[in-house]
Design an enzyme around this catalytic site. Structure first.
Site, PDB file in Angstrom:
ATOM      1  N   GLU A  61      34.036  49.714  42.478  1.00  0.00           N
ATOM      2  CA  GLU A  61      33.323  48.220  42.490  1.00  0.00           C
ATOM      3  C   GLU A  61      33.261  47.999  43.862  1.00  0.00           C
ATOM      4  O   GLU A  61      34.012  47.886  44.775  1.00  0.00           O
ATOM      5  CB  GLU A  61      33.564  47.479  41.666  1.00  0.00           C
ATOM      6  CG  GLU A  61      33.594  47.686  40.069  1.00  0.00           C
ATOM      7  CD  GLU A  61      33.824  46.475  39.082  1.00  0.00           C
ATOM      8  OE1 GLU A  61      33.899  45.336  39.730  1.00  0.00           O
ATOM      9  OE2 GLU A  61      34.160  46.784  38.163  1.00  0.00           O
TER      10      GLU A  61
ATOM     11  N   TYR B 110      36.146  43.888  46.834  1.00  0.00           N
ATOM     12  CA  TYR B 110      35.186  42.752  47.170  1.00  0.00           C
ATOM     13  C   TYR B 110      35.582  42.139  48.465  1.00  0.00           C
ATOM     14  O   TYR B 110      35.374  41.146  48.754  1.00  0.00           O
ATOM     15  CB  TYR B 110      35.117  41.827  45.784  1.00  0.00           C
ATOM     16  CG  TYR B 110      34.379  42.443  44.720  1.00  0.00           C
ATOM     17  CD1 TYR B 110      33.061  42.505  44.573  1.00  0.00           C
ATOM     18  CD2 TYR B 110      35.322  42.996  43.704  1.00  0.00           C
ATOM     19  CE1 TYR B 110      32.354  43.237  43.734  1.00  0.00           C
ATOM     20  CE2 TYR B 110      34.594  43.726  42.641  1.00  0.00           C
ATOM     21  CZ  TYR B 110      33.339  43.690  42.788  1.00  0.00           C
ATOM     22  OH  TYR B 110      32.597  44.247  41.340  1.00  0.00           O
TER      23      TYR B 110
ATOM     24  N   ASP C  97      34.131  39.818  32.589  1.00  0.00           N
ATOM     25  CA  ASP C  97      33.020  39.059  33.134  1.00  0.00           C
ATOM     26  C   ASP C  97      31.791  39.452  32.506  1.00  0.00           C
ATOM     27  O   ASP C  97      31.058  40.201  33.561  1.00  0.00           O
ATOM     28  CB  ASP C  97      33.207  39.231  34.783  1.00  0.00           C
ATOM     29  CG  ASP C  97      32.136  38.599  35.357  1.00  0.00           C
ATOM     30  OD1 ASP C  97      31.756  37.475  34.987  1.00  0.00           O
ATOM     31  OD2 ASP C  97      31.785  39.231  36.540  1.00  0.00           O
TER      32      ASP C  97
ATOM     33  N   GLU D 224      40.636  47.269  35.659  1.00  0.00           N
ATOM     34  CA  GLU D 224      41.481  46.189  36.545  1.00  0.00           C
ATOM     35  C   GLU D 224      42.414  45.461  35.553  1.00  0.00           C
ATOM     36  O   GLU D 224      42.509  44.360  35.351  1.00  0.00           O
ATOM     37  CB  GLU D 224      40.566  45.071  36.721  1.00  0.00           C
ATOM     38  CG  GLU D 224      39.468  45.559  37.714  1.00  0.00           C
ATOM     39  CD  GLU D 224      38.663  44.444  38.518  1.00  0.00           C
ATOM     40  OE1 GLU D 224      38.854  43.230  38.107  1.00  0.00           O
ATOM     41  OE2 GLU D 224      38.124  44.837  39.634  1.00  0.00           O
TER      42      GLU D 224
HETATM   43  C1  GCB Z   1      35.124  42.819  38.809  1.00  0.00           C
HETATM   44  C2  GCB Z   1      35.162  43.426  37.527  1.00  0.00           C
HETATM   45  C3  GCB Z   1      33.823  43.175  36.958  1.00  0.00           C
HETATM   46  C4  GCB Z   1      33.172  41.994  37.514  1.00  0.00           C
HETATM   47  C5  GCB Z   1      33.073  41.911  38.963  1.00  0.00           C
HETATM   48  C6  GCB Z   1      32.575  40.600  39.675  1.00  0.00           C
HETATM   49  O1  GCB Z   1      35.985  43.245  39.463  1.00  0.00           O
HETATM   50  O2  GCB Z   1      35.599  44.577  37.162  1.00  0.00           O
HETATM   51  O3  GCB Z   1      33.681  43.088  35.427  1.00  0.00           O
HETATM   52  O4  GCB Z   1      31.984  41.493  36.748  1.00  0.00           O
HETATM   53  O5  GCB Z   1      34.463  42.082  39.446  1.00  0.00           O
HETATM   54  O6  GCB Z   1      31.351  40.502  39.946  1.00  0.00           O
HETATM   55  O7  GCB Z   1      33.343  39.641  39.864  1.00  0.00           O
END
Ligand code: GCB
Length: 589
Positions: free
Chosen positions: A498, A462, A163, A407
């Site tokens: 994250e 997330y 990403d 990941e």
């Molecule tokens: C993740 C990735 C990261 C992305 C992020 C997102 O899990 O490791 O590279 O940018 O999520 O914002 O979706």
């Protein structure tokens, strides 16, 4: 490979500035031997910088293939009778280098340095022509992986699984270095602390005849220890340790024959004990970010100005650490982290080893590991990426852990077979640091086959964004339940590596709806609340430090907006809130 350091015996020139540049749209350059003469239709291009955002034509920006850089280089007069080396700190993702039409180097992997001795080629010359062909294509056998989509009547299109923008070019300085012909080729240090004394074990690799010796100087330049020989251990009574937030650097002056190589050394230890991460035997919490080397126009090109601003903001907000997500950062960044006492998790460029996430193309039914997908050829490239990372960064006191990948799909048993040799290689090359990887949502403690190999559990989660969207109460319960499940399964420290929410700067919502600055703040507040409640959680790395460029997708607003700062490094609302938490002394764990 030693980082360039000037000394009484070493002279270094940075070949930065404007180079000639040509985009090889039809893939003719190699057949026509563009390295043998001036590049056809050359235009100026700065080094270091990504080239992608500096062109105005949209098709050129999307070019998947080779681009060529070239410049005349004046040979330093002082090179006579000395060894001359051409070094590139990063060519993303692969490169071939020629000096006056003679190939001198090939390298794969876009974020680690490589060099070639060119003594014979520059000997007796006033100028030479340096040509570099850089390839931005990714395949299932590269790190990071990608797929080139070739369709009738269209130029090839690069699809990648990570990403962030697939920026390309000469991203970091290019150097012409001269050293004596007998020289220090490598040095590895390992530091210890016991009973008030510090130790610096060292191992020097040399080339050519000469006596080898080392001396250790304190920050004022006074000698505190010295020894003859290519390996040994220095003892420093009353050593000042390198501490997070209070860096103290010694200089190890390594001599071989006439050659002198100065290496910054921080005396510190790092280890994991149960669910604690210990630096100098004291537990540390990590508060900071996953970051990116990314800025408008320059893309991934190293920029001292951006770097200095980023470190100033880390200090401003009270962060003590970051992960080099998702590739090795410029060595300048680690040098500064050494000086500033910032803790770093250094990561390889292995991002996107999860074919069922974000691919946009179907590959072998999207099972990640096996023939036709991520296979043993990829694994060899990945092993090489681990080696180049550890060999480059192992002398930096700021680096407290190695991250093997971001990941990957670790839900399947093949993942363990794929990863076990990579963890083993990192530990063989550096038995002194914890080894980890960033675990993906969905690969919880009951299904992940790789977490048992890690010393430190890094979880990317997330809750409240990709799951429990807009429902922070559900997110809170689910995050807590998952963290407790990890802690029940493993007696290892957990870092939430994250967490975050996209927020478009300037978008406000009294009811804290998704994409607003308010929602981003509330999601972070919820997450930090949970982390404080769960024992063994050693902190958080918020995703992301700043907004950054990505591929075009319906859930990206001209890039990823999870930055706590905007892409031009101004604070969003959440930055002020985080600053209060981190500077006010948040205590988790
Ligand atoms: C993740 C990735 C990261 C992305 C992020 C997102 O899990 O490791 O590279 O940018 O999520 O914002 O979706």
């Amino acid at each position: 490979m030693l980082a360039p350091r000037e000394s009484t015996s070493r002279e270094h020139r940075r070949l930065d500035g404007l180079w000639d540049f040509a985009l090889d749209r039809d893939g003719r350059g190699r057949a026509e031997h563009w390295e043998r003469g001036p590049l056809p239709g050359a235009r100026p291009m700065p080094v270091p910088a990504s080239w992608n955002d500096l062109v105005t034509d949209r098709d050129e920006r999307e070019h998947a293939g080779e681009v060529w850089y070239q410049r005349e280089v004046r040979v330093p007069r002082a090179s006579a009778g000395r060894r001359t080396v051409l070094r590139l700190d990063a060519a993303t993702h692969a490169a071939t280098v020629w000096v006056d039409g003679t190939e001198v180097a090939r390298h794969e992997g876009g974020y680690t340095p490589f060099e070639a001795e060119v003594t014979g080629l520059v000997h007796g010359r006033e100028t030479v022509r340096v040509t570099v062909c850089v390839d931005n294509r990714l395949s299932l056998h590269t790190i990071p992986p990608g797929v080139l989509v070739e369709e009738e009547g269209r130029p090839p299109r690069q699809v990648w699984f990570h990403d962030f923008e697939n920026y390309s070019g000469l991203h970091r300085p290019v150097w012409l270095l001269t050293t004596p012909t007998a020289y220090v080729a490598d040095v590895v240090v390992r530091t210890g602390l016991a009973g008030g004394a510090g130790t610096v074990a060292y191992d020097v690799t040399t080339v050519g005849e000469g006596r080898t010796s080392v001396r250790l100087l304190d920050a004022d330049g006074a000698q505190v220890a010295a020894q003859e020989g290519a390996s040994g251990e220095l003892v420093v009574p009353g050593a000042v340790p390198w501490r997070p937030g209070a860096a103290y650097l010694y200089t190890l002056e390594v001599r071989h024959g006439e050659d002198v190589y100065p290496l910054a050394v921080g005396i510190r230890t790092v280890r994991v004990e149960g669910a604690r991460l210990l630096v100098n035997d004291e537990p540390v919490e990590l508060h900071g970010f996953g970051m990116h080397e990314d800025v408008a126009l320059r893309g991934k090109g190293h920029d001292d100005a951006r770097m200095v601003r980023d470190f100033a903001l880390l200090r401003w907000i009270g962060a003590n650490s970051f992960r080099t997500s998702h590739y090795p950062y410029a060595e300048e960044v680690l040098d500064l982290a050494d000086r500033e006492g910032v803790l770093v998790i250094s990561e390889t460029a292995a991002v996107g080893l999860h074919l069922s996430l974000m691919t946009g193309v179907t590959i072998r039914g999207e099972s990640t590991f096996g023939p036709g997908a991520i296979d043993e050829v990829t694994q060899r490239a990945h092993l090489q990426a681990v080696r180049e990372l550890v060999e480059r960064d192992r002398n930096h006191p700021c680096v407290i852990a190695w991250s093997i990948a971001n990941e990957p799909d670790t839900r399947v048993p093949e993942a363990r077979d794929y990863f076990a040799p990579l963890f083993a290689e990192a530990r063989r090359l550096d038995p002194t640091r914890p080894v980890t990887f960033a675990n993906v949502a969905g690969a919880g403690p009951d299904v992940c086959t790789v977490s048992g190999l890690a010393d430190l559990l890094c979880l990317n989660r997330y809750y409240g964004w990709y799951v429990d969207q807009g429902d922070l109460a559900a997110a809170e319960a689910h995050l807590e339940a998952e963290l407790r499940a990890w802690r029940a399964a493993y007696d290892k420290p957990v870092l939430l590596s994250e967490l975050g929410a996209d927020a478009v700067a300037g978008l406000h919502s009294l009811h804290a709806r998704m994409w607003s600055e308010e929602y981003q703040r509330e999601l972070l507040a919820m997450t930090l609340r949970v982390l404080r409640r769960v024992d063994g959680v050693i902190g958080e790395h918020v995703w992301n430090f700043a907004d950054f460029a990505t591929a075009q997708q319906f859930h990206r607003v001209v890039g990823n907006r999870k930055g706590v700062f905007t892409r031009d490094r101004e604070p969003k609302q959440v930055a002020h809130w985080l600053r209060e938490q981190w500077r006010g002394g948040y205590s988790g764990g």
